[in-house]
Motif scaffolding. Structure first.
Motif, short mmCIF file in Angstrom:
data_model
loop_
_atom_site.label_atom_id
_atom_site.label_comp_id
_atom_site.label_asym_id
_atom_site.label_seq_id
_atom_site.Cartn_x
_atom_site.Cartn_y
_atom_site.Cartn_z
N ASP A 53 -6.03 -26.97 -11.15
CA ASP A 53 -6.06 -28.33 -10.63
C ASP A 53 -5.67 -29.31 -11.74
O ASP A 53 -6.53 -29.94 -12.37
N VAL A 54 -4.40 -29.47 -11.97
CA VAL A 54 -3.89 -30.27 -13.08
C VAL A 54 -4.30 -31.74 -12.94
O VAL A 54 -4.79 -32.36 -13.90
N LEU A 55 -4.14 -32.30 -11.75
CA LEU A 55 -4.42 -33.73 -11.57
C LEU A 55 -5.90 -34.05 -11.72
O LEU A 55 -6.27 -35.09 -12.27
N ARG A 56 -6.77 -33.16 -11.25
CA ARG A 56 -8.20 -33.41 -11.40
C ARG A 56 -8.61 -33.34 -12.87
O ARG A 56 -9.43 -34.15 -13.34
N LEU A 57 -8.05 -32.41 -13.60
CA LEU A 57 -8.33 -32.33 -15.04
C LEU A 57 -7.80 -33.55 -15.78
O LEU A 57 -8.44 -34.07 -16.69
N LEU A 58 -6.62 -34.01 -15.36
CA LEU A 58 -6.02 -35.18 -16.01
C LEU A 58 -6.84 -36.44 -15.73
O LEU A 58 -6.93 -37.33 -16.58
N ALA A 59 -7.46 -36.52 -14.54
CA ALA A 59 -8.24 -37.70 -14.17
C ALA A 59 -9.46 -37.90 -15.07
O ALA A 59 -9.97 -39.02 -15.18
N ARG A 60 -9.92 -36.83 -15.72
CA ARG A 60 -11.08 -36.94 -16.62
C ARG A 60 -10.71 -37.58 -17.95
O ARG A 60 -11.58 -38.01 -18.69
N GLU A 61 -9.41 -37.59 -18.27
CA GLU A 61 -8.97 -37.99 -19.60
C GLU A 61 -8.70 -39.49 -19.69
O GLU A 61 -8.67 -40.21 -18.68
N SER A 62 -8.45 -39.95 -20.90
CA SER A 62 -8.22 -41.37 -21.17
C SER A 62 -6.82 -41.79 -20.71
O SER A 62 -5.97 -40.96 -20.38
N VAL A 63 -6.59 -43.09 -20.72
CA VAL A 63 -5.28 -43.63 -20.35
C VAL A 63 -4.19 -43.12 -21.29
O VAL A 63 -3.07 -42.80 -20.87
N ASP A 64 -4.51 -43.00 -22.59
CA ASP A 64 -3.53 -42.51 -23.57
C ASP A 64 -3.06 -41.10 -23.23
O ASP A 64 -1.87 -40.79 -23.35
N VAL A 65 -4.00 -40.25 -22.82
CA VAL A 65 -3.66 -38.88 -22.45
C VAL A 65 -2.77 -38.87 -21.21
O VAL A 65 -1.77 -38.13 -21.15
N ARG A 66 -3.08 -39.71 -20.24
CA ARG A 66 -2.29 -39.74 -19.00
C ARG A 66 -0.86 -40.23 -19.28
O ARG A 66 0.11 -39.71 -18.72
N GLU A 67 -0.75 -41.24 -20.14
CA GLU A 67 0.58 -41.74 -20.49
C GLU A 67 1.37 -40.68 -21.25
O GLU A 67 2.58 -40.51 -21.03
N SER A 68 0.69 -39.96 -22.15
CA SER A 68 1.35 -38.88 -22.89
C SER A 68 1.79 -37.77 -21.94
O SER A 68 2.88 -37.21 -22.08
N PHE A 69 0.94 -37.44 -20.95
CA PHE A 69 1.27 -36.43 -19.95
C PHE A 69 2.56 -36.80 -19.21
O PHE A 69 3.47 -35.98 -19.05
N LYS A 70 2.65 -38.06 -18.76
CA LYS A 70 3.85 -38.51 -18.04
C LYS A 70 5.09 -38.45 -18.92
O LYS A 70 6.17 -38.07 -18.47
N PHE A 71 4.91 -38.83 -20.20
CA PHE A 71 6.05 -38.82 -21.14
C PHE A 71 6.56 -37.40 -21.37
O PHE A 71 7.76 -37.14 -21.30
N ILE A 72 5.62 -36.46 -21.65
CA ILE A 72 6.02 -35.07 -21.91
C ILE A 72 6.65 -34.45 -20.67
O ILE A 72 7.68 -33.77 -20.74
N LYS A 73 6.03 -34.70 -19.52
CA LYS A 73 6.56 -34.12 -18.28
C LYS A 73 7.97 -34.66 -18.00
O LYS A 73 8.86 -33.91 -17.57
N GLY A 74 8.17 -35.95 -18.26
CA GLY A 74 9.50 -36.53 -18.09
C GLY A 74 10.53 -35.88 -18.99
O GLY A 74 11.67 -35.62 -18.58
N LYS A 75 10.14 -35.60 -20.24
CA LYS A 75 11.05 -34.95 -21.19
C LYS A 75 11.41 -33.54 -20.72
O LYS A 75 12.57 -33.10 -20.83
N LEU A 76 10.43 -32.80 -20.21
CA LEU A 76 10.67 -31.42 -19.80
C LEU A 76 11.44 -31.32 -18.48
O LEU A 76 12.07 -30.31 -18.21
N ARG A 77 11.38 -32.38 -17.67
CA ARG A 77 12.06 -32.34 -16.37
C ARG A 77 13.46 -32.95 -16.42
O ARG A 77 14.22 -32.85 -15.46
N GLU A 78 13.82 -33.59 -17.56
CA GLU A 78 15.14 -34.21 -17.62
C GLU A 78 16.24 -33.16 -17.65
O GLU A 78 16.08 -32.08 -18.24
N LYS A 79 17.32 -33.46 -17.00
CA LYS A 79 18.47 -32.55 -17.04
C LYS A 79 19.18 -32.71 -18.37
O LYS A 79 19.32 -33.81 -18.88
N GLY A 80 19.63 -31.60 -18.91
CA GLY A 80 20.35 -31.65 -20.18
C GLY A 80 21.60 -32.50 -20.05
O GLY A 80 22.28 -32.47 -19.03
#
Length: 415
Positions: free
Chosen positions: A155-182
């Protein structure tokens, strides 16, 4: 036999329990115990996934579920049941991916012994796990510190909901980097040529490298009477990791580990992963399920570890990896010449030859021993492969045997 709804409830209950149990297990960070629990959990989860996927299939929730015009409560209930089943299956697959990644990470970084006997992960049992000793390997692949932060409950989203705003912003940034097309890299040009032969106008299509002198090439083939046009570019494109469960787990783990520098650490770990392993090794490691075996275009995540370097240019990390993969192909059939150089040191040798980095900088960047790297470079030079792979071999001259240096000096004296 249980109904599908009972199985869905059972799956969610088991995943909740796993999430609680794994949190407690990481407090001691006993690697053999963690490995045994992961192995047991994975076996159970895979059985549940087989059963649930057989009942649910590969369907997704119907669009009718969100149709506000449809007020029939019976139909709404059917849609809700269908949605709950699919969500449980998704959660289960995410948890399975997390367990596989964790076991692969442990296998890559630890060797297990029972006394003096070498033991594999599959041989761990409830009876012998307390007698097993985990010895860290000299070369690190991935980052063991992320183990507690993978989504074992799925349950990724439930685990993420426990974390701080900084962690959530970092999560979105990393996920965006990994999902970008080369970024597209033109590997060649496809052209159409019209030319005269025996007083007849003919057409031909050719694929040429992007750096080719097209006019000179065509003049050599067809003489002076021709004209040509570009049909298309031969391009490469795609995401780095083609598995959203892997992406979610990596983004969650690294954002919790270090909200400020998690993306940079992940970029460095992925960079090391490609340089310290061969393509055959990457095929069987399983550290990052469904990651590309080789890099053939630019991904910005590989620039993050180098962004603070003097003279940094966009694409620096990716270009090093692209050249590494090309050199791997060039070494096919010649690996026997340097059979006593392990893959992680060979990666260091190639990085040393293709970059401006010193031996110490390469060793620091890849996390390997500098003295071992120097010995590997010497063996590489003796094999003569440096002349085949690199146009400029000046960096390797200081590692040449003294007799070769003397010969080179005499040749210079003699003109």
């Amino acid at each position: 036999m249980t109904t599908t709804e009972e199985l869905v409830a059972q799956v969610n209950k088991i995943l909740d329990d796993i999430g609680i149990d794994m949190d407690g297990l990481f407090e001691t960070f006993d690697i053999p115990s963690i490995s045994f629990r992961l192995k047991e959990n994975l076996s159970l989860l895979q059985e549940l996934e087989d059963d649930l996927s057989r009942r649910v299939g590969e369907t997704t929730p119907s669009a009718g579920f969100s149709d506000k015009k449809n007020k029939d409560p019976h139909i709404q209930w059917i849609y809700k049941k269908k949605r709950n089943r699919v969500l449980a299956l998704e959660r289960l697959r995410s948890a399975i991916t997390a367990h596989k990644m964790a076991l692969a990470l442990i296998s890559a970084n630890y060797t297990f012994f029972m006394g003096k006997k070498l033991v594999s992960l599959r041989e761990l049992t409830r009876e012998n796990v307390e007698r097993i000793k985990a010895v860290p390997n000299p070369v690190q692949l991935g980052r063991v510190e992320v183990l507690p932060h993978l989504a074992y409950s799925g349950d990724v989203l439930r685990l993420l909901a426990r974390e701080s705003v900084d962690v959530r912003e970092s999560f979105k940034f990393i996920k965006g980097k990994l999902r970008e097309k080369g970024t597209v890299r033109n590997r060649g040009i496809r052209i159409e040529v019209e030319y005269w032969e025996n007083n007849r106008l003919k057409k031909a299509r050719l694929d040429l490298p992007t750096d080719a002198d097209i006019e000179a090439e065509l003049r050599q083939r067809y003489g002076r009477r021709f004209r040509w046009r570009v049909l298309s570019f031969v391009k490469t494109r795609g995401v780095l990791i083609n598995n959203h469960y892997t992406v979610d787990n990596l983004a969650l783990a690294y954002s919790i580990l270090d909200p400020e520098n998690g993306a940079r650490k992940l970029g460095l770990d992925l960079f090391r992963y490609y340089f310290l392993t061969s393509e055959n090794e990457r095929e069987g490691l399983g550290l990052y399920p469904d990651i590309r075996l080789c890099i053939d275009c630019h991904y910005s995540i590989f620039d993050l570890p180098f962004a603070d370097e003097k003279g940094f240019r966009t694409g620096h990390g990716s270009m090093l990896l692209i050249r590494k993969c090309e050199m791997e192909q060039a070494l096919v059939g010649r690996r026997k010449d340097i059979a006593n150089v392990p893959n992680h040191l060979l990666g260091g040798v190639l990085l040393y030859g293709m970059s401006e980095y010193s031996e110490d900088k390469v060793a620091e960047l890849l996390g390997i021993q500098a003295d071992e790297l120097v010995e590997a470079v010497k063996k590489f030079v003796i094999s003569g492969l440096h002349k085949r792979l690199f146009a400029d071999t000046k960096k390797f001259e200081k590692f040449m045997p003294k007799s070769d240096k003397a010969k080179q000096f005499l040749a210079l004296l003699q003109g």
